[in-house]
Design a protein around this motif. Structure first.
Motif, PDB file in Angstrom:
ATOM      1  N   HIS A 103       0.837  -1.206   0.000  1.00 33.31           N
ATOM      2  CA  HIS A 103       0.000   0.000   0.000  1.00 33.31           C
ATOM      3  C   HIS A 103       0.872   1.256   0.000  1.00 33.31           C
ATOM      4  CE1 HIS A 103      -3.685  -2.257   0.486  1.00 33.31           C
ATOM      5  NE2 HIS A 103      -3.149  -2.909   1.516  1.00 33.31           N
ATOM      6  N   SER A 104       1.969   1.219   0.727  1.00 36.75           N
ATOM      7  CA  SER A 104       2.866   2.371   0.803  1.00 36.75           C
ATOM      8  C   SER A 104       3.494   2.695  -0.542  1.00 36.75           C
ATOM      9  CB  SER A 104       3.986   2.099   1.820  1.00 36.75           C
ATOM     10  OG  SER A 104       3.456   1.816   3.094  1.00 36.75           O
ATOM     11  N   LEU A 105       3.695   1.679  -1.378  1.00 35.16           N
ATOM     12  CA  LEU A 105       4.373   1.883  -2.660  1.00 35.16           C
ATOM     13  C   LEU A 105       3.626   2.857  -3.564  1.00 35.16           C
ATOM     14  CD1 LEU A 105       5.624  -1.733  -3.468  1.00 35.16           C
ATOM     15  CD2 LEU A 105       7.000   0.255  -2.829  1.00 35.16           C
ATOM     16  N   ARG A 106       2.335   3.014  -3.322  1.00 40.47           N
ATOM     17  CA  ARG A 106       1.565   3.970  -4.131  1.00 40.47           C
ATOM     18  C   ARG A 106       2.057   5.394  -3.916  1.00 40.47           C
ATOM     19  NH1 ARG A 106      -4.138   1.472  -1.980  1.00 40.47           N
ATOM     20  NH2 ARG A 106      -3.923  -0.627  -2.896  1.00 40.47           N
ATOM     21  N   GLN A 107       2.704   5.637  -2.752  1.00 47.11           N
ATOM     22  CA  GLN A 107       3.203   6.966  -2.423  1.00 47.11           C
ATOM     23  C   GLN A 107       4.722   7.046  -2.478  1.00 47.11           C
ATOM     24  OE1 GLN A 107       0.596   6.915   1.345  1.00 47.11           O
ATOM     25  NE2 GLN A 107       0.766   9.086   0.866  1.00 47.11           N
ATOM     26  N   ILE A 108       5.356   5.992  -2.944  1.00 46.90           N
ATOM     27  CA  ILE A 108       6.821   5.971  -3.051  1.00 46.90           C
ATOM     28  C   ILE A 108       7.212   6.192  -4.505  1.00 46.90           C
ATOM     29  CG2 ILE A 108       8.858   4.477  -2.868  1.00 46.90           C
ATOM     30  CD1 ILE A 108       7.561   3.286  -0.353  1.00 46.90           C
ATOM     31  N   ASP A 109       8.078   7.143  -4.722  1.00 44.75           N
ATOM     32  CA  ASP A 109       8.456   7.546  -6.081  1.00 44.75           C
ATOM     33  C   ASP A 109       9.669   6.803  -6.615  1.00 44.75           C
ATOM     34  OD1 ASP A 109       6.617  10.063  -6.398  1.00 44.75           O
ATOM     35  OD2 ASP A 109       7.550  10.264  -4.430  1.00 44.75           O
TER      36      ASP A 109
END
Length: 246
Positions: A182-188
Motif C-alpha cells: 500500500h505504501s508503494l503507491r506513495q513511493i516515487d
C-alpha cells in the motif's frame, strides 16, 4: 601501488561529491554510500522523505543528509549494538529519525543472523559461496529482532513527496516490498542492492527482483553502485527504479 590508487580514488569521490576530505574522518563515513548518492543525484534532484531500510551504522543516512538536506530520513536498524552506533553517528543530524527494528512482511519478531561483520547481518543465512569469497562473513549468531511492515508504520512515517525507499537488507528486499504494497503507491523511487550470485541462502537474484519490481509498477533507471570480487566478477549491484506515472 594499488593501495595508493584506492586512497586517491576515495579522496576523489569525497571531493567531487562536495562532502570534502575532512568528512572522511567522521564516524560512519562511507565511500560506497557517498558514491551511490552522488550517482543518484543525476536522476533525483530533490527528495522529501527517505526510508532507509538496513541503516547499519548510519553510513547511507549521513551521506543522504548531505546530498538531500531538506529530506526527512527514517532509518531502520534491527541489531541493538549496531543501532546504538547508528544513534551515536547521527545524533547531530536533526533530520534523521532512527528505529530499532527490521522492515519486512510481518509484525512481531523475526529470526535474524547477527554477523561478526555487521554489514552481512541478515534475516537470511550467509551462503557457503559468500563465506568462501569473504571469510570475514563466516561467523554469525541467531537472535530475535523486532520487525514491522512499512504499511503499518505510515502514521509514524509521513510520506512527503518525492519519497525514496532505500533497501540494503542482504537478500530480504522482496519481503520488505511485500510489507509495503500500500505504501508503494506513495513511493516515487526504489534503491536496492541485488545479487547476481547466491550471497545468502534463498535470496531472490537479479532477474526475479527486476521482474517483481516491474510488476509493482516501477521502471528501471540505472545502476548506481556495484560490488566486485577479486576476480572482477560483479557480485551485487545497487539499482535505481522510478514509479511509473499514471
Amino acid at each position: 601501488m594499488s593501495i595508493i590508487f584506492k586512497i586517491a580514488d576515495t579522496v576523489k569521490i569525497f571531493l567531487t561529491s562536495g562532502r570534502g576530505f575532512t568528512s572522511l574522518l567522521e564516524k560512519g563515513a562511507s565511500v560506497a554510500s557517498t558514491q551511490i548518492l552522488h550517482n543518484c543525484r543525476h536522476y533525483i534532484p530533490s527528495l522529501g522523505v527517505i526510508i532507509d531500510a538496513g541503516a547499519n551504522q548510519g553510513q547511507f543516512a549521513m551521506a543522504a543528509s548531505h546530498f538531500y538536506p531538506q529530506a526527512r530520513i527514517h532509518s531502520f536498524e534491527p541489531l541493538p549494538g549496531v543501532f546504538s552506533l547508528l544513534q551515536r553517528n547521527t545524533r547531530r543530524l536533526t533530520n534523521i529519525n532512527t528505529y530499532n527494528m527490521a522492515l519486512g512482511n510481518s509484525t512481531g519478531t523475526l529470526e535474524f543472523y547477527s554477523n561478526a561483520y555487521s554489514h552481512a547481518s541478515s534475516a537470511l543465512h550467509v551462503s557457503d559461496l559468500q563465506k568462501n569469497m569473504l571469510p570475514k562473513t563466516a561467523n554469525s549468531n541467531r537472535i530475535q529482532v523486532s520487525v514491522q511492515r512499512l504499511d503499518d508504520l505510515r502514521h509514524k512515517v509521513p510520506f512527503i513527496p518525492p519519497v525514496l525507499l532505500k533497501m540494503d537488507v542482504q537478500g530480504f528486499e522482496k519481503e520488505v516490498l511485500k510489507g509495503a504494497l500500500h505504501s508503494l503507491r506513495q513511493i516515487d523511487y526504489l534503491l536496492f542492492e541485488t545479487s547476481f550470485v547466491q550471497m545468502y541462502d534463498g535470496e531472490p537474484l537479479f532477474d526475479e527482483m527486476h521482474h517483481f519490481v516491474k510488476e509493482l509498477g516501477f521502471d528501471f533507471i540505472a545502476p548506481v553502485g556495484f560490488l566486485q570480487s577479486e576476480k572482477l566478477q560483479i557480485l551485487q549491484m545497487d539499482l535505481l527504479y522510478k514509479r511509473k506515472k499514471g
